[in-house]
Design a protein around this motif. Sequence first.
Motif, PDB file in Angstrom:
ATOM      1  N   ALA A 157      11.765  16.890  30.067  1.00 60.64           N
ATOM      2  CA  ALA A 157      13.000  16.162  30.392  1.00 60.64           C
ATOM      3  C   ALA A 157      13.348  15.158  29.288  1.00 60.64           C
ATOM      4  O   ALA A 157      14.516  15.047  28.893  1.00 60.64           O
ATOM      5  CB  ALA A 157      12.855  15.446  31.732  1.00 60.64           C
ATOM      6  N   LEU A 158      12.347  14.455  28.774  1.00 59.83           N
ATOM      7  CA  LEU A 158      12.607  13.496  27.701  1.00 59.83           C
ATOM      8  C   LEU A 158      13.024  14.191  26.413  1.00 59.83           C
ATOM      9  O   LEU A 158      13.867  13.685  25.669  1.00 59.83           O
ATOM     10  CB  LEU A 158      11.373  12.626  27.456  1.00 59.83           C
ATOM     11  CG  LEU A 158      11.127  11.543  28.497  1.00 59.83           C
ATOM     12  CD1 LEU A 158       9.788  10.858  28.261  1.00 59.83           C
ATOM     13  CD2 LEU A 158      12.243  10.522  28.498  1.00 59.83           C
ATOM     14  N   THR A 159      12.451  15.363  26.150  1.00 61.87           N
ATOM     15  CA  THR A 159      12.841  16.120  24.961  1.00 61.87           C
ATOM     16  C   THR A 159      14.298  16.562  25.056  1.00 61.87           C
ATOM     17  O   THR A 159      15.072  16.411  24.103  1.00 61.87           O
ATOM     18  CB  THR A 159      11.924  17.344  24.784  1.00 61.87           C
ATOM     19  OG1 THR A 159      10.568  16.893  24.679  1.00 61.87           O
ATOM     20  CG2 THR A 159      12.290  18.136  23.547  1.00 61.87           C
ATOM     21  N   LEU A 160      14.678  17.097  26.221  1.00 64.11           N
ATOM     22  CA  LEU A 160      16.070  17.503  26.415  1.00 64.11           C
ATOM     23  C   LEU A 160      17.013  16.313  26.322  1.00 64.11           C
ATOM     24  O   LEU A 160      18.096  16.398  25.729  1.00 64.11           O
ATOM     25  CB  LEU A 160      16.225  18.200  27.762  1.00 64.11           C
ATOM     26  CG  LEU A 160      15.567  19.576  27.884  1.00 64.11           C
ATOM     27  CD1 LEU A 160      15.660  20.078  29.325  1.00 64.11           C
ATOM     28  CD2 LEU A 160      16.204  20.555  26.921  1.00 64.11           C
ATOM     29  N   LEU A 168      17.214   6.757  15.848  1.00 71.73           N
ATOM     30  CA  LEU A 168      16.306   5.836  16.529  1.00 71.73           C
ATOM     31  C   LEU A 168      16.050   6.236  17.980  1.00 71.73           C
ATOM     32  O   LEU A 168      14.900   6.284  18.429  1.00 71.73           O
ATOM     33  CB  LEU A 168      16.847   4.408  16.463  1.00 71.73           C
ATOM     34  CG  LEU A 168      16.827   3.747  15.089  1.00 71.73           C
ATOM     35  CD1 LEU A 168      17.504   2.385  15.137  1.00 71.73           C
ATOM     36  CD2 LEU A 168      15.409   3.623  14.570  1.00 71.73           C
ATOM     37  N   ILE A 169      17.122   6.514  18.719  1.00 74.77           N
ATOM     38  CA  ILE A 169      16.932   6.859  20.129  1.00 74.77           C
ATOM     39  C   ILE A 169      16.270   8.224  20.271  1.00 74.77           C
ATOM     40  O   ILE A 169      15.430   8.428  21.144  1.00 74.77           O
ATOM     41  CB  ILE A 169      18.238   6.776  20.941  1.00 74.77           C
ATOM     42  CG1 ILE A 169      17.911   6.792  22.425  1.00 74.77           C
ATOM     43  CG2 ILE A 169      19.174   7.912  20.628  1.00 74.77           C
ATOM     44  CD1 ILE A 169      18.900   6.088  23.278  1.00 74.77           C
ATOM     45  N   GLY A 170      16.620   9.155  19.389  1.00 73.67           N
ATOM     46  CA  GLY A 170      15.973  10.460  19.414  1.00 73.67           C
ATOM     47  C   GLY A 170      14.492  10.354  19.104  1.00 73.67           C
ATOM     48  O   GLY A 170      13.658  10.988  19.755  1.00 73.67           O
ATOM     49  N   GLY A 171      14.145   9.544  18.120  1.00 72.28           N
ATOM     50  CA  GLY A 171      12.743   9.345  17.771  1.00 72.28           C
ATOM     51  C   GLY A 171      11.951   8.668  18.881  1.00 72.28           C
ATOM     52  O   GLY A 171      10.813   9.050  19.172  1.00 72.28           O
ATOM     53  N   TYR A 172      12.554   7.664  19.509  1.00 69.88           N
ATOM     54  CA  TYR A 172      11.896   6.957  20.605  1.00 69.88           C
ATOM     55  C   TYR A 172      11.611   7.887  21.782  1.00 69.88           C
ATOM     56  O   TYR A 172      10.488   7.948  22.288  1.00 69.88           O
ATOM     57  CB  TYR A 172      12.772   5.777  21.044  1.00 69.88           C
ATOM     58  CG  TYR A 172      12.284   5.031  22.256  1.00 69.88           C
ATOM     59  CD1 TYR A 172      11.115   4.290  22.215  1.00 69.88           C
ATOM     60  CD2 TYR A 172      13.004   5.055  23.440  1.00 69.88           C
ATOM     61  CE1 TYR A 172      10.679   3.589  23.323  1.00 69.88           C
ATOM     62  CE2 TYR A 172      12.585   4.362  24.550  1.00 69.88           C
ATOM     63  CZ  TYR A 172      11.413   3.628  24.488  1.00 69.88           C
ATOM     64  OH  TYR A 172      10.989   2.945  25.603  1.00 69.88           O
ATOM     65  N   LEU A 173      12.628   8.644  22.192  1.00 68.65           N
ATOM     66  CA  LEU A 173      12.447   9.551  23.326  1.00 68.65           C
ATOM     67  C   LEU A 173      11.510  10.704  22.978  1.00 68.65           C
ATOM     68  O   LEU A 173      10.697  11.124  23.804  1.00 68.65           O
ATOM     69  CB  LEU A 173      13.796  10.081  23.806  1.00 68.65           C
ATOM     70  CG  LEU A 173      14.697   9.043  24.471  1.00 68.65           C
ATOM     71  CD1 LEU A 173      16.062   9.643  24.784  1.00 68.65           C
ATOM     72  CD2 LEU A 173      14.058   8.475  25.723  1.00 68.65           C
ATOM     73  N   ALA A 174      11.589  11.206  21.754  1.00 68.46           N
ATOM     74  CA  ALA A 174      10.679  12.272  21.335  1.00 68.46           C
ATOM     75  C   ALA A 174       9.244  11.756  21.283  1.00 68.46           C
ATOM     76  O   ALA A 174       8.297  12.473  21.655  1.00 68.46           O
ATOM     77  CB  ALA A 174      11.096  12.827  19.976  1.00 68.46           C
ATOM     78  N   GLY A 175       9.063  10.509  20.844  1.00 66.23           N
ATOM     79  CA  GLY A 175       7.723   9.916  20.835  1.00 66.23           C
ATOM     80  C   GLY A 175       7.161   9.780  22.247  1.00 66.23           C
ATOM     81  O   GLY A 175       5.991  10.081  22.491  1.00 66.23           O
ATOM     82  N   CYS A 176       8.005   9.347  23.176  1.00 67.42           N
ATOM     83  CA  CYS A 176       7.579   9.255  24.577  1.00 67.42           C
ATOM     84  C   CYS A 176       7.234  10.634  25.129  1.00 67.42           C
ATOM     85  O   CYS A 176       6.264  10.802  25.874  1.00 67.42           O
ATOM     86  CB  CYS A 176       8.663   8.594  25.424  1.00 67.42           C
ATOM     87  SG  CYS A 176       8.930   6.856  25.035  1.00 67.42           S
ATOM     88  N   ALA A 177       8.029  11.633  24.760  1.00 67.68           N
ATOM     89  CA  ALA A 177       7.756  13.001  25.202  1.00 67.68           C
ATOM     90  C   ALA A 177       6.422  13.490  24.636  1.00 67.68           C
ATOM     91  O   ALA A 177       5.654  14.164  25.336  1.00 67.68           O
ATOM     92  CB  ALA A 177       8.890  13.928  24.769  1.00 67.68           C
ATOM     93  N   LEU A 178       6.131  13.156  23.390  1.00 69.31           N
ATOM     94  CA  LEU A 178       4.849  13.554  22.792  1.00 69.31           C
ATOM     95  C   LEU A 178       3.665  12.896  23.498  1.00 69.31           C
ATOM     96  O   LEU A 178       2.623  13.533  23.694  1.00 69.31           O
ATOM     97  CB  LEU A 178       4.828  13.216  21.301  1.00 69.31           C
ATOM     98  CG  LEU A 178       5.629  14.137  20.403  1.00 69.31           C
ATOM     99  CD1 LEU A 178       5.650  13.608  18.972  1.00 69.31           C
ATOM    100  CD2 LEU A 178       5.063  15.544  20.429  1.00 69.31           C
ATOM    101  N   ILE A 179       3.827  11.640  23.870  1.00 68.75           N
ATOM    102  CA  ILE A 179       2.759  10.945  24.601  1.00 68.75           C
ATOM    103  C   ILE A 179       2.497  11.648  25.933  1.00 68.75           C
ATOM    104  O   ILE A 179       1.341  11.890  26.310  1.00 68.75           O
ATOM    105  CB  ILE A 179       3.122   9.458  24.825  1.00 68.75           C
ATOM    106  CG1 ILE A 179       3.180   8.717  23.492  1.00 68.75           C
ATOM    107  CG2 ILE A 179       2.125   8.798  25.774  1.00 68.75           C
ATOM    108  CD1 ILE A 179       3.779   7.326  23.584  1.00 68.75           C
TER     109      ILE A 179
END
Length: 138
Positions: free
Chosen positions: A17-20, A61-72
């Motif tokens: 969901a975070l990736t999408l 920035l927002i894409g990186g933040y959400l992608a980082g959360c998705a990776l975690i």
Amino acid sequence: MKRLGHRRTVAAAAALALTLEAVVLVLVNLFLGKVVDAQDMSLAGIDPRAMTVSAWIGAALIGGYLAGCALILARSAVRDKSPLGFFRIVLISCAVVHGLLGAFSIGLVGWTAFLVMMAVLGLIVWSLTWYGAPAQAH
């Protein structure tokens, strides 16, 4: 033991969901930047090119933040281990951001956006609570 499989599924669903969400928000910001650039608009005398570049930087920035959360969350799902320390704080901040965006989205975008934000918030919180805090070593 059945709960262990479910928490992996919830963490994986939250990561998806975070990736999408990251992809959609990046595309929206890039589109808005292009619109401002194509119309040569200005807001309070700000250079239109500066607004375009700002939208693109915001997208990154927002894409990186959400992608980082998705990776975690994906890492938690694969390893079936709770995120620790800094990574847990990042996920908590992501949950707080989704709560605030959900509250603002009711008036600005509508109830559908609110429901999407609350669904993602629920997945993040569900993942955090099912994994819980790491056990204290005695």
